[in-house]
Enzyme design. Structure first.
Site, mmCIF file in Angstrom:
data_model
loop_
_atom_site.group_PDB
_atom_site.id
_atom_site.type_symbol
_atom_site.label_atom_id
_atom_site.label_comp_id
_atom_site.label_asym_id
_atom_site.label_seq_id
_atom_site.Cartn_x
_atom_site.Cartn_y
_atom_site.Cartn_z
ATOM 1 C CD GLU A 140 17.768 -5.816 -20.017
ATOM 2 O OE1 GLU A 140 19.042 -6.095 -19.720
ATOM 3 O OE2 GLU A 140 16.425 -5.513 -20.145
ATOM 4 N NE ARG A 180 4.218 4.501 -20.201
ATOM 5 C CZ ARG A 180 3.185 3.702 -20.564
ATOM 6 N NH1 ARG A 180 4.006 2.880 -21.375
ATOM 7 N NH2 ARG A 180 2.042 2.960 -20.102
ATOM 8 C CG PHE A 223 14.585 -4.869 -16.509
ATOM 9 C CD1 PHE A 223 15.256 -5.626 -15.642
ATOM 10 C CD2 PHE A 223 13.669 -4.180 -16.936
ATOM 11 C CE1 PHE A 223 13.851 -6.171 -15.622
ATOM 12 C CE2 PHE A 223 12.749 -5.355 -17.116
ATOM 13 C CZ PHE A 223 12.464 -5.585 -15.487
ATOM 14 C CG ASP A 271 4.318 -5.713 -15.013
ATOM 15 O OD1 ASP A 271 3.017 -6.419 -15.098
ATOM 16 O OD2 ASP A 271 4.741 -5.095 -16.294
ATOM 17 C CB SER A 286 6.742 -0.550 -22.417
ATOM 18 O OG SER A 286 6.740 -1.696 -22.674
ATOM 19 C CG HIS A 322 7.334 0.335 -16.919
ATOM 20 N ND1 HIS A 322 7.506 1.657 -18.957
ATOM 21 C CD2 HIS A 322 5.789 0.339 -17.576
ATOM 22 C CE1 HIS A 322 6.211 1.706 -19.178
ATOM 23 N NE2 HIS A 322 5.897 0.224 -18.780
#
Lengths: 311, 305
Positions: A55, A8, A80, A114, A34, A106
């Site tokens: 989203e 990322r 998402f 998480d 993020s 992610h």
């Protein structure tokens, strides 16, 4: 110890660099820190669009922007971007062949602490099923940088899977070349072919080293583009080695393992084993702990090879 | 009634719409004739296809006539003209009316309408921008068209384009959560170049919208989201025009709630939820054709004297 960078981070940096001279929009849904799209957003705010935590609207809005002839990179967590907005991706992006790149970070269990609500291990399966959709899963920062540029040069929908966890840099930026739809043979071998994708390519290479010490000669393929799949490369290595182990940080249902099984069952049927998440949800724990727990590591891959070869 | 503009880009003569100014005269009789023709062709196409959505096509027909035969700058000879105005039929199932308008406007032959929903045709059950000339966005899954319209409007604003974006939504459609995500987005990004029309015909598949899942008060909801809201009679061209002009002058995105009659123009379809997604057959088809042809003849008479 090799340098480690999350894919990322390489993505955000690539967007900011390429955005200087290339025309495209970047969208995010309140996760720009993020996903690292914020790096682009700070540098080029007039082509960055934060959509808030919405989203579905983000993806269909991206389709609208793309319909005017401008490419759009659209990011959130994989859960998402792909999970929540799947239908928008299908009907507003894939079906009208919009120039929208869903670049989701992610992905997989390396989200870590998480937990399972955020650890999306079904994204490749969903995206691979869509007509018109290309599916890319880079192995490291260098491959990610090259993939972002390749996506920008391609006019059509792409899903690109990115990770949170800092992973070793495998490739040398000076001689790496990303070829659309082509896998890469990173190591030759005669006993088995380890077909890996994403951050599992590193584990595959380390497994090869472990196995070499036991007299098992493993070839390693990096499949950064899962769709279209490089059938010629995989089939030729399957024919040569007679055994294939697939490795992915994704459910074994519908991802790389399934794609390779579909291919080989119709071309070069060989004995096969799929390494991945075995139809289970993850747990809440640090990323490396989870990779070790689910044996998505060099030892786990080596074990799968030994089992397959009966050694 | 078309304005001829020479394009600087490729030199051909664009058959675009006139730019509206305070002095332009709204050609009401002409628009009534076009709307009558759209209704006739839309129901005929659905009848031929033996499936489709006549009810909402009939309620939105006047708006579509207004947009394609008066308001929007489009060029049938260059459907992808980058500076054209856009229309997104967010209630995509009402495409028979859109297809009829596009055919009459010259994007493709009127005879193509007979192929609606057949394998060989470019006219799908819901709009497909890759196949049908003049369709600005593929729609059909409710709630997504307004988002796409947002994207086109945002790109236009940030790209310094002067085009406007229009979208039509169903009153049932606004039950979709994405519509309200999009409503928040449009006002947040001050999309003053976006006008949406809510075709408030009061009916959805399962019945009265207020009984299935009450979306009212629609106007206050959009107002609360920061939109400029007007409520009009969606079968009155003067009201459609005045509201559309006022929308252009406002700095907010605009929602025009059009009170309409589902099935408008076919006596037995009017205000009947059962004609949402059903084709008229046999005697029903014959009667619908008779009524719509009579209406068209009257509109022609009124227009041409």
């Amino acid at each position: 110890m090799a340098e480690t960078i999350a894919t990322r981070a390489a993505y955000g940096k690539a967007l900011a660099e390429l955005g200087e001279n290339r025309m495209f929009y970047v969208m995010d849904a309140d996760l720009s820190g993020s996903t690292q799209t914020g790096v682009f957003g700070k540098k080029i705010p007039d082509r960055f669009v934060n959509c808030g935590i919405a989203e579905q609207n983000m993806v269909a809005t991206a389709a609208g922007i793309a319909s005017t002839g401008v490419p759009v990179f659209c990011s959130s967590f994989a859960m998402f971007a792909v999970g929540r907005a799947f239908e928008q991706i299908r009907n507003s992006v894939a079906y009208p062949r919009m120039n929208v790149k869903i670049c989701a970070s992610h992905a997989g269990i390396t989200v870590g602490e998480d937990g399972p609500t955020h650890q999306f291990c079904e994204d490749i399966a969903l995206m691979r099923a869509l007509p018109n959709m290309t599916v890319i899963n880079p192995a490291d920062a260098v491959e990610t940088r090259a993939a972002v540029e390749a996506m920008l040069n391609y006019d059509g929908p792409v899903y690109c899977r990115l990770g949170r966890y800092a992973v070793p840099v495998i490739f040398d930026p000076d001689d790496y070349r990303f070829e659309w739809g082509k896998g890469m043979a990173l190591a030759d071998g005669k006993d088995v072919t380890i077909v890996a994708t994403g951050i599992m390519v590193d584990a595959a290479l380390k497994a090869r080293a472990l196995l070499a010490g036991e007299g098992i000669d493993a070839a390693v393929l990096d499949i950064h583009t899962i769709k279209p799949l490089d059938g010629n490369l995989i089939a030729s290595f399957a024919a040569k080695t007679g055994a294939v182990v697939t490795v992915e940080e994704h459910t074994v249902i519908g991802g790389l393992g399934s794609a390779v099984a579909e291919l080989l069952s119709e071309t070069v049927p060989v004995k096969m084993k799929r390494v991945g998440m075995n139809d289970i949800f993850g747990k809440s724990a640090p990323a490396q702990t989870l990779l070790d727990h689910y044996r998505l590591n060099a030892a786990g891959v080596a074990d799968a090879v030994r089992t397959l070869l009966g050694k | 009634m078309y304005d001829r503009v020479r394009s600087g880009r490729n030199g051909h003569i664009r058959q675009t719409m006139p730019n509206i100014d305070a002095n332009s005269v709204l050609p009401i009789a002409e628009l009534k004739e076009k709307a009558a023709e759209i209704r006739l062709l839309a129901v005929d196409a659905v009848g031929h296809a033996k499936s489709g959505h006549p009810g909402g096509s009939l309620s939105v027909a006047d708006l579509i006539a207004y947009l394609y035969f008066y308001k929007m700058k489009v060029d049938p000879a260059d459907p992808k003209w980058p500076d054209r105005d856009r229309f997104v039929l967010s209630k995509g199932h009402c495409c028979p009316a859109l297809y009829a308008a596009l055919a009459l406007r010259g994007f493709f032959p009127v005879s193509d309408l007979n192929g609606l929903r057949t394998l060989e045709s470019h006219l799908s059950g819901h709009p497909n921008m890759l196949e049908t000339p003049g369709v600005d966005m593929s729609t059909g899954s409710l709630g997504q068209g307004i988002s796409a319209a947002n994207g086109i409007a945002l790109a236009g604003k940030r790209g310094g384009k002067s085009y406007r974006v229009y979208a039509a939504l169903g009153d049932g459609e606004i039950q979709e959560g994405e519509v309200w995500e999009a409503a928040m987005f449009a006002s947040h990004y001050k999309l003053s170049n976006l006008t949406i029309y809510v075709d408030y015909n009061h009916l959805q598949i399962d019945g009265d919208v207020r009984e299935v899942m009450n979306p009212t008060p629609i106007d206050k909801k959009f107002e609360a989201f920061g939109w400029f809201v007007q409520t009009i009679d969606g079968h009155d061209f003067r009201q459609i025009d005045e509201a559309t002009k006022r929308a252009e002058a406002d700095e907010r995105p605009s929602a025009i709630i059009m009170t309409t009659v589902k099935g408008k123009g076919v006596s037995f379809m009017e205000n009947q939820a059962g004609w949402h997604g059903k084709a008229p057959k046999g005697d029903e088809y014959e009667q619908a054709m008779r009524e719509l042809k009579d209406a068209l003849a009257r509109a022609k008479e009124e227009n041409h004297g």
